[in-house]
Design an enzyme around this catalytic site. Structure first.
Site, PDB file in Angstrom:
ATOM      1  N   LYS A  23       0.837  -1.213   0.000  1.00 33.39           N
ATOM      2  CA  LYS A  23       0.000   0.000   0.000  1.00 33.39           C
ATOM      3  C   LYS A  23       0.867   1.257   0.000  1.00 33.39           C
ATOM      4  CE  LYS A  23      -2.741   0.734   3.728  1.00 33.39           C
ATOM      5  NZ  LYS A  23      -2.468   2.054   4.329  1.00 33.39           N
ATOM      6  N   SER A  24       1.889   1.288   0.854  1.00 32.47           N
ATOM      7  CA  SER A  24       2.733   2.487   0.962  1.00 32.47           C
ATOM      8  C   SER A  24       3.456   2.771  -0.348  1.00 32.47           C
ATOM      9  CB  SER A  24       3.780   2.291   2.064  1.00 32.47           C
ATOM     10  OG  SER A  24       3.162   2.201   3.315  1.00 32.47           O
ATOM     11  N   ARG A  28       3.057   6.007  -3.175  1.00 33.15           N
ATOM     12  CA  ARG A  28       4.213   6.820  -3.582  1.00 33.15           C
ATOM     13  C   ARG A  28       4.466   6.726  -5.080  1.00 33.15           C
ATOM     14  NH1 ARG A  28       4.214   5.620   1.656  1.00 33.15           N
ATOM     15  NH2 ARG A  28       5.435   6.833   3.154  1.00 33.15           N
ATOM     16  N   SER A 169       7.449   8.723  12.319  1.00 34.58           N
ATOM     17  CA  SER A 169       6.305   8.596  11.420  1.00 34.58           C
ATOM     18  C   SER A 169       6.747   8.832   9.986  1.00 34.58           C
ATOM     19  CB  SER A 169       5.223   9.615  11.805  1.00 34.58           C
ATOM     20  OG  SER A 169       4.314   9.782  10.727  1.00 34.58           O
ATOM     21  N   GLN A 171       4.757   9.108   7.571  1.00 32.78           N
ATOM     22  CA  GLN A 171       3.843  10.074   6.950  1.00 32.78           C
ATOM     23  C   GLN A 171       4.338  11.497   7.195  1.00 32.78           C
ATOM     24  OE1 GLN A 171      -0.070   8.994   8.333  1.00 32.78           O
ATOM     25  NE2 GLN A 171      -0.140   7.169   7.030  1.00 32.78           N
ATOM     26  N   ASP A 317       1.964  -1.287  11.797  1.00 31.48           N
ATOM     27  CA  ASP A 317       0.619  -1.687  11.352  1.00 31.48           C
ATOM     28  C   ASP A 317       0.271  -3.119  11.743  1.00 31.48           C
ATOM     29  OD1 ASP A 317       0.148   0.801  10.270  1.00 31.48           O
ATOM     30  OD2 ASP A 317       0.827   0.239   8.265  1.00 31.48           O
ATOM     31  N   LYS A 344      -4.417   5.530  14.952  1.00 32.89           N
ATOM     32  CA  LYS A 344      -4.487   4.913  13.621  1.00 32.89           C
ATOM     33  C   LYS A 344      -5.934   4.974  13.135  1.00 32.89           C
ATOM     34  CE  LYS A 344      -0.172   4.062  13.106  1.00 32.89           C
ATOM     35  NZ  LYS A 344       0.564   4.803  12.068  1.00 32.89           N
ATOM     36  N   ARG A 348      -6.294   1.443  18.061  1.00 31.00           N
ATOM     37  CA  ARG A 348      -6.093  -0.010  17.899  1.00 31.00           C
ATOM     38  C   ARG A 348      -5.767  -0.711  19.217  1.00 31.00           C
ATOM     39  NH1 ARG A 348      -3.141  -0.003  11.929  1.00 31.00           N
ATOM     40  NH2 ARG A 348      -5.110  -0.003  10.786  1.00 31.00           N
TER      41      ARG A 348
END
Ligand code: S3P
Length: 430
Positions: A23-24, A28, A169, A171, A317, A344, A348
């Site tokens: 996904k990451s 990108r 992070s 992000q 994750d 998240k 979680r």
């Protein structure tokens, strides 16, 4: 999107499988492919809802992105100054990566834009990117004093910074690096532990001058990015569900092919091995600048461990499914330094403690993690996903070891990151 699934306990899981693309890396590939000059071809792109949010956003900014045979994506990149002002609000859906990385990019564009997301994303903290971007000169407005989406950007010239992030992070780091692309000079981001480095690797792969050093990374602004072919490996965060499934269901043996094993993501392998898990890495190779391997996982008797420090961002994750492994292990597992789990897609820590307790696990929440007793016999119950894909899939894996059927509410969210999760699970159950 809401949907209910009933999952029963499983005979051994056996066979070979591949999981969908990372996904990451898929996010990108769209972003850098759009900012590069020329065509970028992406193979193995994850056709999940989060990545489609990114794809739609770049189309809305005038980038031509086509889908070819076998899900291959072609992006007609227009260079660093090629994006156009979007005609409407950019909806990032459930995707934290889309909204935060795009914030970095939009801050340095010469136009006005607004980003928002679903009811879960609109509750997640954005100050972590708004603060450093504002220090670079960005003009950003949002609810809650600029902490909550929708966020509005009046893009313009930015100046480079040397920023020390209080959290590890990717992000945050990536948002600053993407903002740094439009600056004259060097942008530096430092972080307490190394978070996933896909942005750095892909920026280098597209031709940027980017230099990682112990504790951080520096990027030289205004690079010339060239369109490339990107081959996306399978997502280790998706493979993690099947790794834990094969370890906890006696007699299982699964070969999961083509999994990204970037060291900034492979904390799950280290953690499960430390718990006694039998996981072999086969045919290790590098594809489009990312380490890849096949994973051979055999059922093992797991034991509890203590987890904290630098491994936490490397497995950030995976903690929902790690808590399932820990509940099925003998002895206590302590997870600490994982406060980030509280912000998240849902909290979680709270979600796994309430839902795993319903299944008979003995565990308690701490401010920055969990203490899991281990060894309890799980039983059937009805559990909630809270709209969080990884909570839904973790509950499904726990159900494989439960004495009676588990009902999972609101499972449509698995399409966020793993659209064929249920079919794959069915296909490896004997
Ligand atoms: C991601 C980074 C992580 C992770 C998320 C994807 C990324 O978030 O939890 O699922 O692609 O950069 P943080 O960087 O906020 O920890």
């Amino acid at each position: 999107m809401s949907e209910t699934r009933i999952v029963t306990s499983s005979a051994p899981l056996r066979g070979e499988m591949t999981v969908p693309g990372d996904k990451s890396i898929s996010h990108r590939s769209i972003m850098l492919g759009s900012l590069a000059l020329g065509t970028t071809v992406v193979r193995g792109f994850l056709h999940g809802e989060d990545n489609h949010s990114t794809l739609r956003a770049f189309r809305a900014m005038g980038i031509e992105i086509s889908e070819e045979k076998d899900g291959v994506i072609c992006i007609a990149g227009k260079g660093l100054n090629g994006l156009q002002e979007p005609g409407d609000v950019l909806d990032c859906g459930n995707s934290g990566t889309t909204i935060r990385l795009m914030s970095g990019l939009l801050a340095g564009q010469k136009f006005f834009s607004v980003v928002t997301g679903d009811r879960y994303l609109r509750k997640r903290p954005m100050k972590r990117v708004v603060t450093p971007l504002t220090q670079m000169g960005a003009r950003i407005w949002g609810r809650g004093g600029g902490d909550l989406a929708p966020l509005a950007f009046q893009g313009g010239e930015l100046k480079p910074i040397d920023y020390t992030s209080p959290i590890a992070s990717a992000q945050v780091k990536s948002a600053i690096l993407l903002a740094g692309l439009s600056c004259d000079g060097e942008t530096t981001v430092r972080e307490p532990h190394l978070s996933r480095d896909h942005s750095e690797r892909m920026l280098a792969y597209f031709g940027a001058d980017i230099r990682p050093f112990a504790g951080g990374v520096s990027l030289l602004g205004r690079p010339r990015l060239e369109g490339r072919e990107v081959v996306v490996p399978g997502d280790i965060s998706s493979a993690a569900f099947f790794m834990v499934a094969a370890l906890i269901v006696p007699g299982s043996e699964l070969l999961i092919r083509n999994v990204g094993v970037n060291p900034t993501r492979s904390g799950i392998i280290d953690i499960l091995r430390a718990m006694g898990g039998n996981i072999e890495l086969l045919d290790e190779r590098t594809v489009s600048g990312e380490p890849v391997a096949d994973l051979l996982v055999r059922a093992s008797s797991l034991h509890g461990i203590e987890i904290g420090g630098a491994v936490v961002p490397r497995a950030i994750d995976e903690f929902p499914v790690i808590s399932v492994a820990a509940a099925c292990a003998s002895g206590q597992t302590i997870i600490r330094d994982a406060r980030e789990l509280r912000v998240k897609e849902t909290d979680r820590i709270a979600a796994m403690v309430t839902e795993m307790s319903k299944l008979g696990a003995i565990l308690e929440a701490t401010p920055d993690g969990m203490i899991i007793a281990g060894g309890a016999q799980l039983h059937g119950a009805a559990v909630e996903s809270f709209g969080d894909h990884r909570i839904a899939m973790s509950c499904a894996i726990a159900a494989l070891q439960a004495g009676s059927a588990v009902t999972i509410y609101d499972t449509g969210c698995t399409a966020t990151s793993f659209p064929n999760f249920w079919d794959l699970l069915e296909s490896v159950r004997q």
